[in-house]
Design an enzyme around this catalytic site. Structure first.
Site, mmCIF file in Angstrom:
data_model
loop_
_atom_site.group_PDB
_atom_site.id
_atom_site.type_symbol
_atom_site.label_atom_id
_atom_site.label_comp_id
_atom_site.label_asym_id
_atom_site.label_seq_id
_atom_site.Cartn_x
_atom_site.Cartn_y
_atom_site.Cartn_z
ATOM 1 N N HIS A 216 47.866 45.692 33.937
ATOM 2 C CA HIS A 216 49.028 45.534 34.838
ATOM 3 C C HIS A 216 48.975 43.919 35.125
ATOM 4 C CE1 HIS A 216 45.174 45.450 37.100
ATOM 5 N NE2 HIS A 216 45.697 44.634 38.034
ATOM 6 N N ARG B 57 40.960 39.602 32.185
ATOM 7 C CA ARG B 57 42.432 38.792 31.955
ATOM 8 C C ARG B 57 42.416 39.245 30.489
ATOM 9 N NH1 ARG B 57 41.171 33.953 33.951
ATOM 10 N NH2 ARG B 57 41.633 34.328 35.773
ATOM 11 N N HIS C 160 41.142 46.165 35.285
ATOM 12 C CA HIS C 160 39.992 46.249 36.162
ATOM 13 C C HIS C 160 38.931 47.568 35.739
ATOM 14 C CE1 HIS C 160 41.857 43.434 38.704
ATOM 15 N NE2 HIS C 160 42.767 44.178 38.959
ATOM 16 N N GLU D 269 43.452 50.039 42.897
ATOM 17 C CA GLU D 269 44.426 49.212 43.982
ATOM 18 C C GLU D 269 45.799 49.904 43.936
ATOM 19 O OE1 GLU D 269 46.126 45.433 41.731
ATOM 20 O OE2 GLU D 269 43.965 45.750 41.236
ATOM 21 N N GLN E 6 46.235 41.875 33.322
ATOM 22 C CA GLN E 6 44.685 42.082 33.438
ATOM 23 C C GLN E 6 44.516 43.594 33.495
ATOM 24 O OE1 GLN E 6 44.487 40.937 38.138
ATOM 25 N NE2 GLN E 6 45.380 39.369 36.734
#
Length: 320
Positions: A175, A195, A100, A118, A98
């Site tokens: 990642h 995804r 982001h 993250e 996936q």
């Protein structure tokens, strides 16, 4: 004056790749056979943590942020949502590959306040465990072609990991967490995921999960960039503090406590997760027992505090 830590109960999320380690390793009363995530410090509407102590017991962290801004040194005219989200993830199977979006894309396209940068601290990992971190495409056209042709082994960068490893994952980074890994994740308070690949898995009803290839290709950083970040260590009394990362959205530390130490809070508020051991945190002479699996916020209304015991913590706070 709110002169104690704000302790929190997690919100749990069922995931196709989840398992039972959140129960067996952290003694949580998990609600699902495949419990993949514990949102342990969360004010996100998809899974807010519940406060368990003090005047705010029974309320959510979201309630506290919105109604008691002084606990976070939040200005009265600050209408932003709580900035960070802390999770523990149990990858009993491989997570989907996936990516982001950044803040700009999240706001313009998804109408959400934050994108998602993250970072991961590996709590445990089976022998041979790997993550996917980045890709080998040199242009966006090459990325799109390799995705279209399903050349996953050629496209994806695989990296072995072990307990104690730390990985910083900026928005735009392809990642995935691999099978047999438990991590503590510090992230922007966002639930936007695109995804890319899900190993053609099906759920209990025989359905594959949705992919988001157009958006994923649009937001992916090309070529892949491995971030650089300075780490440093300092010792205060019985506490060894290692700064893992400090960047645009958050600062994250690993604290290793062996004995006693006194601290002055050096941020508006601190988010603390106990990842090993047992200890006490003492505020204004009142001691609170803490152990592996506990999570709490040290609010802006607490200036100094003491720790005593043997424990490891992950500690974070938002960047200004």
């Amino acid at each position: 004056m709110y002169n104690e830590p704000i302790f929190l109960n997690p919100a749990f999320q069922e995931r196709i790749w989840g398992g039972k380690k959140l129960k067996t390793e952290y003694n949580y009363d998990i609600p699902y056979e495949h419990t993949g995530e514990a949102w342990v410090i969360s004010a996100h509407p998809n899974g807010p943590s519940i406060i368990t102590n003090g005047p705010l017991a029974g309320k959510t962290l979201k309630d506290a942020w919105e109604q008691k801004g002084e606990l976070f040194n939040k200005a009265a005219d600050n209408n932003e949502v709580y900035p960070l989200l802390i999770k523990i993830l149990d990858a009993a199977n491989d997570l989907s590959v996936q990516v982001h979006p950044d803040d700009t894309y999240a706001r313009e396209v998804e109408k959400q306040p934050y994108g998602k940068t993250e970072c991961w601290y590996v709590l445990s990992a089976d022998a041979g465990a790997e993550i996917i971190f980045g890709h080998h495409a040199q242009t966006r056209e090459e990325l799109e072609q390799m995705v279209d042709e399903g050349k996953w082994d050629e496209l994806l960068r695989r990296v072995p990991v072990k307990a104690g490893d730390f990985v910083y994952v900026p928005s735009g980074t392809i990642h995935a967490i691999g099978k047999g890994i438990v991590i503590l994740e510090t992230q922007q308070s966002s639930d936007i995921t695109y995804r890319v690949y899900d190993y053609d898995r099906t759920d209990a009803q025989g359905n594959t999960r949705e992919l988001h290839l157009d958006a994923a290709i649009e937001v992916t950083t090309v070529p892949h960039q491995t971030p650089n970040y300075d780490q440093l260590e300092e010792v205060t009394g019985g506490l060894k503090a290692k700064r893992l990362v400090t960047e645009k959205y958050f600062t994250v530390y690993h604290w290793d406590l062996d004995g006693a130490t006194e601290k002055e809070k050096d941020a508006d508020f601190l988010q603390v997760s106990v990842v090993e051991g047992k200890a006490k945190i003492i505020v204004d002479g009142k001691a609170f027992a803490i152990e592996k699996g506990d999570h709490f916020v040290i609010p802006a209304t607490v200036d100094t505090y003491q720790f005593n015991g043997q424990a490891e913590f992950l500690v974070s706070y938002p960047s200004k």
